[in-house]
Design a protein around this motif. Structure first.
Motif, PDB file in Angstrom:
ATOM      1  N   GLY B  28     -22.523 -27.705   9.098  1.00  0.00           N
ATOM      2  CA  GLY B  28     -22.646 -26.777  10.217  1.00  0.00           C
ATOM      3  C   GLY B  28     -23.281 -25.449   9.869  1.00  0.00           C
ATOM      4  O   GLY B  28     -23.573 -24.644  10.762  1.00  0.00           O
ATOM      5  N   HIS B  29     -23.495 -25.208   8.580  1.00  0.00           N
ATOM      6  CA  HIS B  29     -24.148 -23.957   8.181  1.00  0.00           C
ATOM      7  C   HIS B  29     -25.663 -24.109   8.261  1.00  0.00           C
ATOM      8  O   HIS B  29     -26.257 -24.903   7.536  1.00  0.00           O
ATOM      9  N   ASP B  30     -26.258 -23.285   9.122  1.00  0.00           N
ATOM     10  CA  ASP B  30     -27.708 -23.366   9.279  1.00  0.00           C
ATOM     11  C   ASP B  30     -28.450 -22.642   8.162  1.00  0.00           C
ATOM     12  O   ASP B  30     -29.573 -22.974   7.840  1.00  0.00           O
ATOM     13  N   ASN B  31     -27.814 -21.619   7.610  1.00  0.00           N
ATOM     14  CA  ASN B  31     -28.462 -20.826   6.568  1.00  0.00           C
ATOM     15  C   ASN B  31     -28.172 -21.415   5.196  1.00  0.00           C
ATOM     16  O   ASN B  31     -27.012 -21.681   4.848  1.00  0.00           O
ATOM     17  N   LEU B  32     -29.223 -21.600   4.447  1.00  0.00           N
ATOM     18  CA  LEU B  32     -29.083 -22.100   3.075  1.00  0.00           C
ATOM     19  C   LEU B  32     -29.952 -21.243   2.171  1.00  0.00           C
ATOM     20  O   LEU B  32     -31.096 -20.935   2.509  1.00  0.00           O
ATOM     21  N   TYR B  33     -29.386 -20.850   1.056  1.00  0.00           N
ATOM     22  CA  TYR B  33     -30.064 -19.937   0.141  1.00  0.00           C
ATOM     23  C   TYR B  33     -30.093 -20.533  -1.271  1.00  0.00           C
ATOM     24  O   TYR B  33     -29.177 -21.239  -1.667  1.00  0.00           O
ATOM     25  N   TRP B  34     -31.134 -20.194  -1.960  1.00  0.00           N
ATOM     26  CA  TRP B  34     -31.179 -20.477  -3.386  1.00  0.00           C
ATOM     27  C   TRP B  34     -31.265 -19.132  -4.125  1.00  0.00           C
ATOM     28  O   TRP B  34     -32.057 -18.246  -3.757  1.00  0.00           O
ATOM     29  N   TYR B  35     -30.439 -19.026  -5.164  1.00  0.00           N
ATOM     30  CA  TYR B  35     -30.451 -17.865  -6.034  1.00  0.00           C
ATOM     31  C   TYR B  35     -30.547 -18.354  -7.478  1.00  0.00           C
ATOM     32  O   TYR B  35     -30.227 -19.512  -7.782  1.00  0.00           O
ATOM     33  N   ARG B  36     -30.942 -17.445  -8.348  1.00  0.00           N
ATOM     34  CA  ARG B  36     -31.033 -17.811  -9.762  1.00  0.00           C
ATOM     35  C   ARG B  36     -30.539 -16.656 -10.624  1.00  0.00           C
ATOM     36  O   ARG B  36     -30.819 -15.488 -10.332  1.00  0.00           O
ATOM     37  N   ARG B  37     -29.831 -16.997 -11.682  1.00  0.00           N
ATOM     38  CA  ARG B  37     -29.441 -15.999 -12.657  1.00  0.00           C
ATOM     39  C   ARG B  37     -29.962 -16.414 -14.016  1.00  0.00           C
ATOM     40  O   ARG B  37     -29.528 -17.412 -14.579  1.00  0.00           O
ATOM     41  N   VAL B  38     -30.899 -15.651 -14.489  1.00  0.00           N
ATOM     42  CA  VAL B  38     -31.391 -15.843 -15.846  1.00  0.00           C
ATOM     43  C   VAL B  38     -30.463 -15.065 -16.773  1.00  0.00           C
ATOM     44  O   VAL B  38     -29.931 -14.020 -16.382  1.00  0.00           O
ATOM     45  N   MET B  39     -30.287 -15.566 -17.971  1.00  0.00           N
ATOM     46  CA  MET B  39     -29.324 -14.959 -18.912  1.00  0.00           C
ATOM     47  C   MET B  39     -29.480 -13.445 -18.993  1.00  0.00           C
ATOM     48  O   MET B  39     -30.559 -12.931 -19.272  1.00  0.00           O
ATOM     49  N   GLY B  40     -28.362 -12.746 -18.763  1.00  0.00           N
ATOM     50  CA  GLY B  40     -28.355 -11.301 -18.912  1.00  0.00           C
ATOM     51  C   GLY B  40     -28.942 -10.537 -17.751  1.00  0.00           C
ATOM     52  O   GLY B  40     -28.937  -9.307 -17.756  1.00  0.00           O
ATOM     53  N   LYS B  41     -29.434 -11.242 -16.775  1.00  0.00           N
ATOM     54  CA  LYS B  41     -30.053 -10.551 -15.633  1.00  0.00           C
ATOM     55  C   LYS B  41     -29.194 -10.734 -14.377  1.00  0.00           C
ATOM     56  O   LYS B  41     -28.199 -11.445 -14.382  1.00  0.00           O
ATOM     57  N   GLU B  42     -29.626 -10.061 -13.321  1.00  0.00           N
ATOM     58  CA  GLU B  42     -28.858 -10.161 -12.089  1.00  0.00           C
ATOM     59  C   GLU B  42     -29.141 -11.476 -11.382  1.00  0.00           C
ATOM     60  O   GLU B  42     -30.121 -12.163 -11.658  1.00  0.00           O
ATOM     61  N   ILE B  43     -28.259 -11.814 -10.455  1.00  0.00           N
ATOM     62  CA  ILE B  43     -28.488 -12.975  -9.602  1.00  0.00           C
ATOM     63  C   ILE B  43     -29.600 -12.597  -8.634  1.00  0.00           C
ATOM     64  O   ILE B  43     -29.478 -11.626  -7.881  1.00  0.00           O
ATOM     65  N   LYS B  44     -30.663 -13.367  -8.666  1.00  0.00           N
ATOM     66  CA  LYS B  44     -31.828 -13.022  -7.840  1.00  0.00           C
ATOM     67  C   LYS B  44     -32.076 -14.036  -6.749  1.00  0.00           C
ATOM     68  O   LYS B  44     -31.982 -15.246  -6.975  1.00  0.00           O
ATOM     69  N   PHE B  45     -32.413 -13.513  -5.615  1.00  0.00           N
ATOM     70  CA  PHE B  45     -32.745 -14.336  -4.461  1.00  0.00           C
ATOM     71  C   PHE B  45     -34.038 -15.104  -4.699  1.00  0.00           C
ATOM     72  O   PHE B  45     -35.017 -14.548  -5.220  1.00  0.00           O
ATOM     73  N   LEU B  46     -34.035 -16.371  -4.323  1.00  0.00           N
ATOM     74  CA  LEU B  46     -35.250 -17.167  -4.397  1.00  0.00           C
ATOM     75  C   LEU B  46     -35.810 -17.409  -3.005  1.00  0.00           C
ATOM     76  O   LEU B  46     -36.936 -17.044  -2.700  1.00  0.00           O
ATOM     77  N   LEU B  47     -34.994 -18.061  -2.160  1.00  0.00           N
ATOM     78  CA  LEU B  47     -35.467 -18.285  -0.804  1.00  0.00           C
ATOM     79  C   LEU B  47     -34.322 -18.596   0.143  1.00  0.00           C
ATOM     80  O   LEU B  47     -33.197 -18.839  -0.284  1.00  0.00           O
ATOM     81  N   HIS B  48     -34.659 -18.583   1.405  1.00  0.00           N
ATOM     82  CA  HIS B  48     -33.683 -18.737   2.470  1.00  0.00           C
ATOM     83  C   HIS B  48     -34.236 -19.690   3.520  1.00  0.00           C
ATOM     84  O   HIS B  48     -35.344 -19.498   4.015  1.00  0.00           O
ATOM     85  N   PHE B  49     -33.445 -20.703   3.840  1.00  0.00           N
ATOM     86  CA  PHE B  49     -33.759 -21.622   4.929  1.00  0.00           C
ATOM     87  C   PHE B  49     -32.878 -21.303   6.126  1.00  0.00           C
ATOM     88  O   PHE B  49     -31.687 -21.013   5.977  1.00  0.00           O
ATOM     89  N   VAL B  50     -33.446 -21.409   7.301  1.00  0.00           N
ATOM     90  CA  VAL B  50     -32.666 -21.503   8.522  1.00  0.00           C
ATOM     91  C   VAL B  50     -32.976 -22.889   9.080  1.00  0.00           C
ATOM     92  O   VAL B  50     -34.109 -23.170   9.484  1.00  0.00           O
ATOM     93  N   LYS B  51     -31.972 -23.693   9.062  1.00  0.00           N
ATOM     94  CA  LYS B  51     -32.155 -25.132   9.343  1.00  0.00           C
ATOM     95  C   LYS B  51     -33.240 -25.650   8.399  1.00  0.00           C
ATOM     96  O   LYS B  51     -33.141 -25.466   7.193  1.00  0.00           O
ATOM     97  N   GLU B  52     -34.282 -26.271   8.926  1.00  0.00           N
ATOM     98  CA  GLU B  52     -35.289 -26.831   8.019  1.00  0.00           C
ATOM     99  C   GLU B  52     -36.433 -25.873   7.729  1.00  0.00           C
ATOM    100  O   GLU B  52     -37.315 -26.185   6.922  1.00  0.00           O
ATOM    101  N   SER B  53     -36.405 -24.698   8.331  1.00  0.00           N
ATOM    102  CA  SER B  53     -37.521 -23.766   8.179  1.00  0.00           C
ATOM    103  C   SER B  53     -37.270 -22.745   7.079  1.00  0.00           C
ATOM    104  O   SER B  53     -36.172 -22.212   6.944  1.00  0.00           O
TER     105      SER B  53
END
Lengths: 107, 115
Positions: B28-53
Motif C-alpha cells: 500500500g505504500h506508493d513511495n519507494l526510496y533507495w538510499y546508500r551508505r558508503v563506509m564512513g559517509k552519510e546515508i545518501k538519497f539515490l532515487l524516489h518512486f511514486v508508484k511506478e514513476s
C-alpha cells in the motif's frame, strides 16, 4: 542546499550518565527533523520526530531554530541505548541524513 | 504487517560483474526510496518512486545504476558493471503517499562488497 551535520562519529558514556548526540542542520525553509536509530543487526527505525514533541525510550530532542540544532538527549543512558543514531531532515518526500553517531553505553 | 524487505542481505561480487538488489515495500505504500551508505559517509538519497514513476533520481551516481519499479510494487536496483566504490549498504524505504514529511520505513539493507 540541505545539510545535516553530526559532528561526533563515536560517543561513549557510562550507564546512568546523561547523553547528548549533536545534530546541526542547514535549511532555508521550515525543517522537519527526525532521529533514526539502528540497533545491532536491526533495521533503521524512527526514534522520534520534532513535530510530535514526544519522548521515546527516555530520549527527547528540541528544535532550536536560532542555533539550527536538533540535539538528542537522555538524562540516564542505558546499555540497550548502544546503537547508531542518525539525524535526518525531511523536505517533501526526501530525507537528508547525517553521517551518524555510534553510541556506546559502558556498563 | 510485513515491513520493507530487501534481498539479498549480503552480496560479494567482483569488479565488472552485475548485481541486482530487490526491495519489497510495505503493502500500500506508493513511495519507494533507495538510499546508500558508503563506509564512513552519510546515508545518501539515490532515487524516489511514486508508484511506478521515478519522481526524483537526482541522487543516482552514474549510468551504471538502473532502478525499476514495474507495476508499482517491488523495485530493483541494478549495478552494471560494478566498481569498487559501489561497495556499501543499500537501503530501501517506503512511505504512504501524499503526506509531506511522513515517516518512512526502512528495510534492513543490502550489503554490497565489490572486490
Amino acid at each position: 542546499a540541505q545539510r545535516v551535520t553530526q559532528p561526533e562519529k563515536l560517543l561513549s558514556v557510562f550507564k546512568g550518565a546523561p547523553v547528548e548526540l549533536k545534530c546541526n542542520y542547514s535549511y532555508s525553509g521550515s525543517p522537519e527533523l527526525f532521529w533514526y536509530v539502528q540497533y545491532s543487526r536491526q533495521r533503521l527505525q524512527l526514534l522520534l520526530r520534532h513535530i510530535s514533541r514526544e519522548s521515546i525510550k527516555g530520549f527527547t530532542a528540541d528544535l532550536n531554530k536560532g542555533e539550527t540544532s536538533f540535539h538528542l538527549k537522555k538524562p540516564f543512558a542505558q546499555e540497550e541505548d548502544s546503537a547508531m543514531y542518525y539525524c535526518a531532515l525531511s523536505r517533501g518526500n526526501q530525507f537528508y541524513f547525517g553521517t551518524g553517531t555510534s553510541l556506546t553505553v559502558i556498563p | 504487517e510485513a515491513g520493507v524487505t530487501q534481498f539479498p542481505s549480503h552480496s560479494v561480487i567482483e569488479k565488472g560483474q552485475t548485481v541486482t538488489l530487490r526491495c519489497d515495500p510495505i503493502s500500500g505504500h506508493d513511495n519507494l526510496y533507495w538510499y546508500r551508505r558508503v563506509m564512513g559517509k552519510e546515508i545518501k538519497f539515490l532515487l524516489h518512486f511514486v508508484k511506478e514513476s521515478k519522481q526524483d533520481e537526482s541522487g543516482m551516481p552514474n549510468n551504471r545504476f538502473l532502478a525499476e519499479r514495474t507495476g508499482g510494487t517491488y523495485s530493483t536496483l541494478k549495478v552494471q558493471p560494478a566498481e569498487l566504490e559501489d561497495s556499501g549498504v543499500y537501503f530501501c524505504a517506503s512511505s504512504q503517499a501524499g503526506y509531506s514529511g511522513n515517516t518512512i520505513y526502512f528495510g534492513e539493507g543490502s550489503w554490497l562488497t565489490v572486490v
